[in-house]
Every structure is written in structure tokens, then in C-alpha cells.
Design a protein around this motif. Sequence first.
Motif, PDB file in Angstrom:
ATOM      1  N   ASN A  15      44.408  34.215  34.387  1.00 48.28           N
ATOM      2  CA  ASN A  15      43.774  33.267  33.478  1.00 48.28           C
ATOM      3  C   ASN A  15      44.270  31.896  33.876  1.00 48.28           C
ATOM      4  O   ASN A  15      45.464  31.604  33.744  1.00 48.28           O
ATOM      5  CB  ASN A  15      44.122  33.595  32.025  1.00 48.28           C
ATOM      6  CG  ASN A  15      43.474  34.878  31.594  1.00 48.28           C
ATOM      7  OD1 ASN A  15      42.259  35.008  31.657  1.00 48.28           O
ATOM      8  ND2 ASN A  15      44.273  35.857  31.207  1.00 48.28           N
ATOM      9  N   ASN A  16      43.377  31.099  34.432  1.00 46.97           N
ATOM     10  CA  ASN A  16      43.800  29.838  35.022  1.00 46.97           C
ATOM     11  C   ASN A  16      43.450  28.644  34.158  1.00 46.97           C
ATOM     12  O   ASN A  16      42.476  28.644  33.423  1.00 46.97           O
ATOM     13  CB  ASN A  16      43.218  29.662  36.427  1.00 46.97           C
ATOM     14  CG  ASN A  16      41.756  30.005  36.515  1.00 46.97           C
ATOM     15  OD1 ASN A  16      41.361  31.113  36.196  1.00 46.97           O
ATOM     16  ND2 ASN A  16      40.953  29.058  36.952  1.00 46.97           N
ATOM     17  N   LEU A  17      44.299  27.649  34.303  1.00 45.88           N
ATOM     18  CA  LEU A  17      44.080  26.352  33.683  1.00 45.88           C
ATOM     19  C   LEU A  17      43.384  25.462  34.707  1.00 45.88           C
ATOM     20  O   LEU A  17      43.096  25.884  35.821  1.00 45.88           O
ATOM     21  CB  LEU A  17      45.420  25.761  33.246  1.00 45.88           C
ATOM     22  CG  LEU A  17      46.299  26.684  32.391  1.00 45.88           C
ATOM     23  CD1 LEU A  17      47.642  26.053  32.141  1.00 45.88           C
ATOM     24  CD2 LEU A  17      45.608  27.026  31.085  1.00 45.88           C
ATOM     25  N   GLU A  18      43.142  24.222  34.366  1.00 47.91           N
ATOM     26  CA  GLU A  18      42.466  23.295  35.278  1.00 47.91           C
ATOM     27  C   GLU A  18      43.387  22.941  36.442  1.00 47.91           C
ATOM     28  O   GLU A  18      44.486  22.444  36.249  1.00 47.91           O
ATOM     29  CB  GLU A  18      42.071  22.030  34.518  1.00 47.91           C
ATOM     30  CG  GLU A  18      41.176  21.098  35.289  1.00 47.91           C
ATOM     31  CD  GLU A  18      39.823  21.702  35.621  1.00 47.91           C
ATOM     32  OE1 GLU A  18      39.291  21.366  36.696  1.00 47.91           O
ATOM     33  OE2 GLU A  18      39.304  22.511  34.835  1.00 47.91           O
ATOM     34  N   GLY A  49      39.894  35.361  34.469  1.00 48.00           N
ATOM     35  CA  GLY A  49      39.840  36.815  34.509  1.00 48.00           C
ATOM     36  C   GLY A  49      39.556  37.384  35.889  1.00 48.00           C
ATOM     37  O   GLY A  49      39.356  38.591  36.033  1.00 48.00           O
ATOM     38  N   SER A  50      39.533  36.536  36.919  1.00 51.54           N
ATOM     39  CA  SER A  50      39.353  37.038  38.284  1.00 51.54           C
ATOM     40  C   SER A  50      40.543  37.905  38.680  1.00 51.54           C
ATOM     41  O   SER A  50      41.667  37.680  38.226  1.00 51.54           O
ATOM     42  CB  SER A  50      39.225  35.875  39.269  1.00 51.54           C
ATOM     43  OG  SER A  50      38.044  35.150  39.030  1.00 51.54           O
ATOM     44  N   TYR A  51      40.290  38.866  39.548  1.00 51.41           N
ATOM     45  CA  TYR A  51      41.342  39.773  39.993  1.00 51.41           C
ATOM     46  C   TYR A  51      41.994  39.280  41.286  1.00 51.41           C
ATOM     47  O   TYR A  51      41.301  38.847  42.214  1.00 51.41           O
ATOM     48  CB  TYR A  51      40.779  41.179  40.226  1.00 51.41           C
ATOM     49  CG  TYR A  51      40.582  41.957  38.959  1.00 51.41           C
ATOM     50  CD1 TYR A  51      41.620  42.724  38.433  1.00 51.41           C
ATOM     51  CD2 TYR A  51      39.369  41.924  38.282  1.00 51.41           C
ATOM     52  CE1 TYR A  51      41.449  43.444  37.254  1.00 51.41           C
ATOM     53  CE2 TYR A  51      39.184  42.642  37.109  1.00 51.41           C
ATOM     54  CZ  TYR A  51      40.230  43.404  36.607  1.00 51.41           C
ATOM     55  OH  TYR A  51      40.060  44.116  35.437  1.00 51.41           O
ATOM     56  N   VAL A  52      43.321  39.356  41.313  1.00 49.33           N
ATOM     57  CA  VAL A  52      44.112  39.019  42.499  1.00 49.33           C
ATOM     58  C   VAL A  52      45.135  40.131  42.724  1.00 49.33           C
ATOM     59  O   VAL A  52      45.396  40.943  41.836  1.00 49.33           O
ATOM     60  CB  VAL A  52      44.809  37.646  42.362  1.00 49.33           C
ATOM     61  CG1 VAL A  52      43.790  36.513  42.372  1.00 49.33           C
ATOM     62  CG2 VAL A  52      45.670  37.596  41.102  1.00 49.33           C
ATOM     63  N   ARG A  79      49.219  38.895  32.597  1.00 51.47           N
ATOM     64  CA  ARG A  79      50.026  39.758  31.730  1.00 51.47           C
ATOM     65  C   ARG A  79      50.241  41.094  32.437  1.00 51.47           C
ATOM     66  O   ARG A  79      49.306  41.684  32.972  1.00 51.47           O
ATOM     67  CB  ARG A  79      49.322  39.993  30.391  1.00 51.47           C
ATOM     68  CG  ARG A  79      50.170  40.818  29.415  1.00 51.47           C
ATOM     69  CD  ARG A  79      49.537  40.929  28.052  1.00 51.47           C
ATOM     70  NE  ARG A  79      49.374  39.642  27.400  1.00 51.47           N
ATOM     71  CZ  ARG A  79      50.359  38.964  26.787  1.00 51.47           C
ATOM     72  NH1 ARG A  79      51.586  39.456  26.764  1.00 51.47           N
ATOM     73  NH2 ARG A  79      50.117  37.809  26.217  1.00 51.47           N
ATOM     74  N   TYR A  80      51.506  41.549  32.423  1.00 52.25           N
ATOM     75  CA  TYR A  80      51.829  42.886  32.923  1.00 52.25           C
ATOM     76  C   TYR A  80      52.690  43.547  31.866  1.00 52.25           C
ATOM     77  O   TYR A  80      53.781  43.062  31.563  1.00 52.25           O
ATOM     78  CB  TYR A  80      52.573  42.802  34.260  1.00 52.25           C
ATOM     79  CG  TYR A  80      52.773  44.153  34.904  1.00 52.25           C
ATOM     80  CD1 TYR A  80      51.698  45.001  35.145  1.00 52.25           C
ATOM     81  CD2 TYR A  80      54.041  44.585  35.262  1.00 52.25           C
ATOM     82  CE1 TYR A  80      51.878  46.238  35.728  1.00 52.25           C
ATOM     83  CE2 TYR A  80      54.230  45.823  35.851  1.00 52.25           C
ATOM     84  CZ  TYR A  80      53.147  46.647  36.081  1.00 52.25           C
ATOM     85  OH  TYR A  80      53.325  47.887  36.663  1.00 52.25           O
ATOM     86  N   GLY A  81      52.180  44.604  31.261  1.00 55.89           N
ATOM     87  CA  GLY A  81      52.846  45.179  30.105  1.00 55.89           C
ATOM     88  C   GLY A  81      52.868  44.146  28.991  1.00 55.89           C
ATOM     89  O   GLY A  81      51.842  43.535  28.678  1.00 55.89           O
ATOM     90  N   THR A  82      54.028  43.911  28.417  1.00 57.05           N
ATOM     91  CA  THR A  82      54.137  42.904  27.354  1.00 57.05           C
ATOM     92  C   THR A  82      54.508  41.523  27.894  1.00 57.05           C
ATOM     93  O   THR A  82      54.612  40.572  27.135  1.00 57.05           O
ATOM     94  CB  THR A  82      55.203  43.325  26.323  1.00 57.05           C
ATOM     95  OG1 THR A  82      56.469  43.434  26.982  1.00 57.05           O
ATOM     96  CG2 THR A  82      54.850  44.648  25.671  1.00 57.05           C
ATOM     97  N   THR A  83      54.708  41.419  29.208  1.00 54.68           N
ATOM     98  CA  THR A  83      55.184  40.166  29.799  1.00 54.68           C
ATOM     99  C   THR A  83      54.022  39.296  30.274  1.00 54.68           C
ATOM    100  O   THR A  83      53.224  39.709  31.110  1.00 54.68           O
ATOM    101  CB  THR A  83      56.128  40.450  30.992  1.00 54.68           C
ATOM    102  OG1 THR A  83      57.196  41.288  30.565  1.00 54.68           O
ATOM    103  CG2 THR A  83      56.686  39.151  31.562  1.00 54.68           C
ATOM    104  N   LEU A  84      53.952  38.088  29.723  1.00 62.52           N
ATOM    105  CA  LEU A  84      53.018  37.073  30.207  1.00 62.52           C
ATOM    106  C   LEU A  84      53.815  36.167  31.139  1.00 62.52           C
ATOM    107  O   LEU A  84      54.835  35.607  30.746  1.00 62.52           O
ATOM    108  CB  LEU A  84      52.450  36.266  29.035  1.00 62.52           C
ATOM    109  CG  LEU A  84      51.368  35.240  29.372  1.00 62.52           C
ATOM    110  CD1 LEU A  84      50.098  35.935  29.893  1.00 62.52           C
ATOM    111  CD2 LEU A  84      51.048  34.379  28.165  1.00 62.52           C
TER     112      LEU A  84
END
Length: 195
Positions: free
Chosen positions: A121-124, A134-137, A156-161
Motif C-alpha cells: 500500500n503505497n503513498l505518493e 494493493g499491487s503484489y511484490v 502487513r505480514y501477520g499482525t506486523t505492519l
Amino acid sequence: MIAIIDYEMGNLRSVENALSRLGAEWKLTSDPEEIRSASRVLLPGVGNDAEAMERLRERGLCEVIRNLRHPVLGICVGMQVMCRHSEEGDVDCLGIFDAHIRRFPEEEGLKVPHVGWNRINNLESKLLKDIGRGSYVYYVHSYYANLCPDTIATTRYGTTLFSAALKYENFYGTQFHPEKSGDIGEQILANFLKL
């Protein structure tokens, strides 16, 4: 000419192939003068942050990197060593980004290292121009950069952002591997070449 910093950390072939597909001219080097005179610099890396910092120090590259004024992109470990400190080896890093590197917590059902495709989820940011939310990398990592004022994308991976990408002045970093992230990664590298 793009300088790819050679400090013997990880598979450079994927980065070289990605740049070649984009028609970019690059040189693998650890020579400070070549790095300073390049139009852009890539600091890729796979492995251990403490070992990466040791190799950069051995080659006299820490101050060279900190003082660069043209666009610099750190990838994975290359981004992590541009942060303040890493829990991996309890090492002080280059201190360019205002972030600390932490190990993913133990969570039931969560595999560490985090390997595979995940959304950003990217900012400007010019680095992420035309990359949809929401693009996949593609990721391969056990450690991550915490959220900070330099964060320009999150995952986000698990509960970690965590910080998927960072920016401070002319310095950029991606925790994911754009060179292994298909068309999305190629667009990010193309954006870097236009900075």
C-alpha cells in the motif's frame, strides 16, 4: 551509468538482468570514485545486516554512500543497512533512514522468513508512480523496518505492519525485490531510472 555496489552480498545477477531488460547501462563496482561519478546507485543485498555493514566498512564505502547526492536505491538488505540500527547482529547501520530493523515476532501460523508475494500500500512517491495500491511484490526476509516518517509504502505480514519502501531526500529503499517482482517491479526500477 548506474553503479551497482559490489560488496559480495547476495545474488546480483537478477538485478543486472532487470537493468539490462530496461536498456540501462550499469557497472558492478566497489570503487568509491566510480560510485560517486555514477548517475544513479543501486545497493542490493541478501544475507545478514551485520555482515553487510562489515563489508561496507572494509571497502571504505559507508561515508561514500552517506554523501551521495544522486538517486540511490537500496534493495532488501541494501535498504536495511541504510536504516539506523538492526537487531540482526545488533549493529549500527548507515543512519540514512529514520527506521530500526526488527525481527518478525513469533506468531502461530506465521513462517519466518517471510517468503513470497504480498501486497503493498503505497503513498505518493515518484518511485512508486503508476503502481496501484494493493499491487503484489516479492519478499524474502526475516527482518523489517518499522514504520517511520520516511515510509512511502507499507505491507502487513501477520499482525506486523512494516515499511515496504522508504525515502529520504535522494535515497530510496525497498524491502521487497523489484528485480523479482515481475511487471510491477520492472515499473518501479524504470521509475528509479527516471528520477
